[in-house]
Motif scaffolding. Structure first.
Motif, PDB file in Angstrom:
ATOM      1  N   THR A  76       0.851  -1.185   0.000  1.00 22.90           N
ATOM      2  CA  THR A  76       0.000   0.000   0.000  1.00 22.90           C
ATOM      3  C   THR A  76       0.893   1.243   0.000  1.00 22.90           C
TER       4      THR A  76
ATOM      5  N   THR B 119       0.818   3.529   2.118  1.00 18.95           N
ATOM      6  CA  THR B 119       1.245   3.735   3.508  1.00 18.95           C
ATOM      7  C   THR B 119       2.455   2.865   3.828  1.00 18.95           C
TER       8      THR B 119
ATOM      9  N   ASN C 195       1.641   9.099   0.229  1.00 20.64           N
ATOM     10  CA  ASN C 195       2.180   9.158   1.590  1.00 20.64           C
ATOM     11  C   ASN C 195       3.680   9.367   1.645  1.00 20.64           C
TER      12      ASN C 195
ATOM     13  N   PRO D  42      -3.931  10.496   3.453  1.00 17.44           N
ATOM     14  CA  PRO D  42      -4.655   9.436   4.172  1.00 17.44           C
ATOM     15  C   PRO D  42      -3.782   8.202   4.384  1.00 17.44           C
TER      16      PRO D  42
ATOM     17  N   ILE E 133      -3.921   4.042   4.583  1.00 17.82           N
ATOM     18  CA  ILE E 133      -4.799   3.040   3.984  1.00 17.82           C
ATOM     19  C   ILE E 133      -4.341   1.643   4.366  1.00 17.82           C
ATOM     20  N   SER E 134      -5.299   0.744   4.532  1.00 21.60           N
ATOM     21  CA  SER E 134      -5.016  -0.658   4.819  1.00 21.60           C
ATOM     22  C   SER E 134      -4.890  -1.427   3.511  1.00 21.60           C
TER      23      SER E 134
ATOM     24  N   ALA F 122      -9.534   3.260   5.448  1.00 24.64           N
ATOM     25  CA  ALA F 122      -8.616   4.389   5.315  1.00 24.64           C
ATOM     26  C   ALA F 122      -9.107   5.543   6.170  1.00 24.64           C
TER      27      ALA F 122
ATOM     28  N   HIS G 263     -14.905   5.069   7.707  1.00 23.18           N
ATOM     29  CA  HIS G 263     -13.557   4.827   7.194  1.00 23.18           C
ATOM     30  C   HIS G 263     -13.425   3.520   6.420  1.00 23.18           C
TER      31      HIS G 263
ATOM     32  N   VAL H 269      -7.876   6.688  -2.364  1.00 18.64           N
ATOM     33  CA  VAL H 269      -8.498   7.455  -1.288  1.00 18.64           C
ATOM     34  C   VAL H 269      -7.963   8.873  -1.339  1.00 18.64           C
TER      35      VAL H 269
ATOM     36  N   ALA I  43      -4.046   8.193  -1.071  1.00 14.96           N
ATOM     37  CA  ALA I  43      -3.486   6.895  -0.698  1.00 14.96           C
ATOM     38  C   ALA I  43      -4.034   5.884  -1.692  1.00 14.96           C
TER      39      ALA I  43
END
Length: 608
Positions: free
Chosen positions: A249, A251, A302, A321, A323-324, A346, A393, A414, A422
């Protein structure tokens, strides 16, 4: 790894008058002296007499954004047409490492050929004379990963010749050569064969966090710069259960950038002089999001926030953001028509509002779009996503598996209200025969070569034909360009017998067997300018070079033989009535030698 050109860039010597003009123009500017010095604390770079630590990036996104994030340097891979970029960088206080592209043996360059090595040397010399006094210049980057598959003394001796020439002509700027990681004996060979190389540039992805320690164990004594770094590449991670690489991701990637920077940049004072993050912009390589620090819409991801924090010591006011990973709520190998749901979470760290956008695309990570090659955006399947439900979310997307078999990648983007973003994705496989997806539609104009600036990047002059070792290709030729232009494309054939030619292909090296090509149905004409060195040379020009017996063949084709004069003239192919729904071979030329070598010049190759 990263930016491996498919163009054979061995060039011809510039005319004496142009050579002298470059010297005179160079003398009028004011360079900023840059030194790499050994102190009691180790190696240090000085710029204008002051300590300078490279906080840089490589790519084509906004220089203003780079400066705003705290970046102070830009890296290029080539030196063509840089005056505008150098002027813009200088205004923003950004120093530029200018790359001098060297030929890659896997692309046909022969380091055992004295003629090719000499031509390459002369081209490098021309660039040095052109830019050596530019106040934005920081350092010379000699080559990029040209040692891949050819870590031979001949190559390093050619690098040393160029570095030595640079030291003689430009005592104000250091030299660097750039390698793909440090496996084998690369470091030892540079130490042995390249005394005039001041800095070793290293492109490192998955191995970034451990690079400093490994460099010292490899015998590194020169200072180094990490010239590309980012998340692990597709070649560095294993495949999932359907044979595809799982992408981090945005993130997770930000955390990986931070690991490399903290351990191998900040963690090696006196040895590391700084770094260049990759890629300051976006590109489609393996996926549309694997290496980019931005999205095509200009939103930052990110890792940009992470770099700004590392460069300035202060995080942006509004972070991107978090994010998973995207979770597929079911198996990842499915029959066409099956309904499946994916889920993601997210949030914006500051508590602001975020929006979710889902996109399903064909996966291209295993069909050759890696190793630095830029791919067209893979086709999307908007109608396959039948329902999206977002609550707070968490967002869920329900889709119908496409009828066309093969791998797919489902992306969730996102966005916040501050130009931050993200992205995460997951993969699945449609368990059916693999058909041919429609070619992506190209936005007009599509430029294959122009002296006005960069081309569209859609078609690569990679299809060298006939006796390709005798084919000449110089995209920066300054011999009698069109009125008002500074250069043109010089092509030709340097043997008295045989034949040669070049096809501009999408993707590179695609003879109709790789997914590719563009839908050029919006184009009305294909135009180009041409002239010959000697009047009367006949060249065949055209588009559409693949046959119908290949799966991704050109749907339209045309060609004509043209007897060129020595004066520039524009030629046009009328595309009315042509099926341009998939054009793999955007342009080509071919010609035979008639007991003598031949040379001609091109410019403005463009679909309108």
């Amino acid at each position: 790894m990263m930016v491996m050109s498919l163009i054979r860039r061995w060039f011809q010597v510039s005319a004496v008058g142009l050579f002298v003009a470059a010297v005179c123009a160079s003398a009028a500017a004011a360079p900023v002296k840059v030194q790499v010095v050994k102190t009691a604390a180790g190696w240090q770079m000085l710029r204008g007499g002051r300590p300078y630590f490279i906080k840089g990036a490589g790519g084509d996104e906004s220089l203003a954004k780079l400066a705003a994030a705290g970046g102070n340097s830009l890296r290029t891979w080539g030196a063509d047409n840089l005056n505008g970029k150098l002027a813009a960088a200088h205004k923003l206080g950004i120093a530029v490492t200018i790359g001098i592209w060297l030929g890659h043996p896997q692309d046909g360059f022969n380091y055992n050929s004295a003629a090719q090595v000499r031509q390459q040397y002369q081209q490098a010399k021309r660039f040095v004379l052109e830019y050596r006094n530019n106040p934005a210049l920081l350092m010379w980057g000699i080559g990029n990963e040209m040692e891949n598959g050819y870590d031979k003394p001949q190559l390093w001796k050619a690098v040393e010749q160029i570095a030595k020439m640079i030291h003689r002509l430009d005592p104000n700027h250091p030299t660097m050569t750039v390698v793909a990681e440090i496996g084998g004996h690369k470091v030892a060979k540079i130490n042995k064969y390249c005394p005039d190389i001041d800095v070793i540039g290293i492109n490192s992805y998955g191995g970034g966090p451990s690079l400093g320690e490994r460099y010292k164990k490899a015998g590194g004594v020169k200072p180094y710069v990490i010239t590309e770094f980012g998340p692990p590449g597709t070649w560095e991670i294993g495949a999932n259960s359907i044979g595809l690489p799982d992408e981090m991701t945005s993130t997770q990637k930000a955390a990986y950038y931070a690991q490399t920077y903290k351990h191998s940049v900040l963690g090696e004072p006196g040895l590391c002089l700084g770094s260049y993050a990759f890629a300051w912009g976006w590109k489609v390589e393996a996926t549309p999001t694997w290496f980019g620090l931005f999205l095509p819409n200009g939103r930052r991801l990110n890792a940009v926030d992470t770099l700004q924090t590392l460069w300035t010591g202060k995080a942006p006011t509004h972070l991107c953001p978090a994010i998973s990973p995207v979770t597929l709520l079911g198996p990842n190998k499915l029959k066409p028509g099956t309904t499946i749901t994916a889920k993601v979470a997210a949030h914006e760290p500051g508590g602001g509002k975020v929006t979710f956008h889902w996109v399903l695309r064909r996966d291209i990570s295993k069909i050759g779009w890696t190793g630095g090659l830029s791919a067209p955006m893979p086709p999307s399947f908007t109608s396959a996503i039948t329902h999206v439900h977002t609550s707070g979310h968490v967002s869920e997307a329900t889709m119908t598996v496409p009828a066309n078999g093969g791998p797919y990648r489902l992306f969730c983007y996102v966005y916040n209200n501050h130009r931050g973003a993200a992205v995460a994705n997951t993969t699945f496989y449609s368990d059916a025969p693999v058909g041919i997806d429609p070619a992506p539609t190209a936005k007009m104009p599509v430029t294959l070569y122009t002296s006005r600036g960069p081309d569209s990047g859609a078609y690569i002059p990679s299809g060298w034909m006939g006796n390709y070792a005798a084919v000449v290709y110089d995209p920066g030729c300054r011999t009698h360009p069109r009125k008002g232009r500074t250069h043109c494309l010089k092509v030709g054939y340097n043997q008295p017998s045989g034949w040669g030619g070049i096809v501009w292909q999408n993707p590179a090296n695609n003879w109709g067997r790789l997914p590719g090509g563009l839908n050029l149905s919006a184009a009305k004409t294909l135009t180009f300018w041409a002239r010959a060195k000697i009047p009367g040379q006949t060249i065949t020009f055209g588009y559409g070079a693949t046959d119908g017996d290949t799966p991704y063949h050109d749907t339209g084709k045309d060609s004509r033989s043209i007897k060129l004069s020595t004066h520039w003239k524009q030629y046009t192919f009328n595309l009315a009535g042509k099926d341009m729904s998939r054009i793999v071979s955007g342009f080509f030329w071919s010609a035979g030698a008639n007991n003598a070598p031949f040379t001609f010049y091109l410019d403005g190759i463009e679909y309108h």
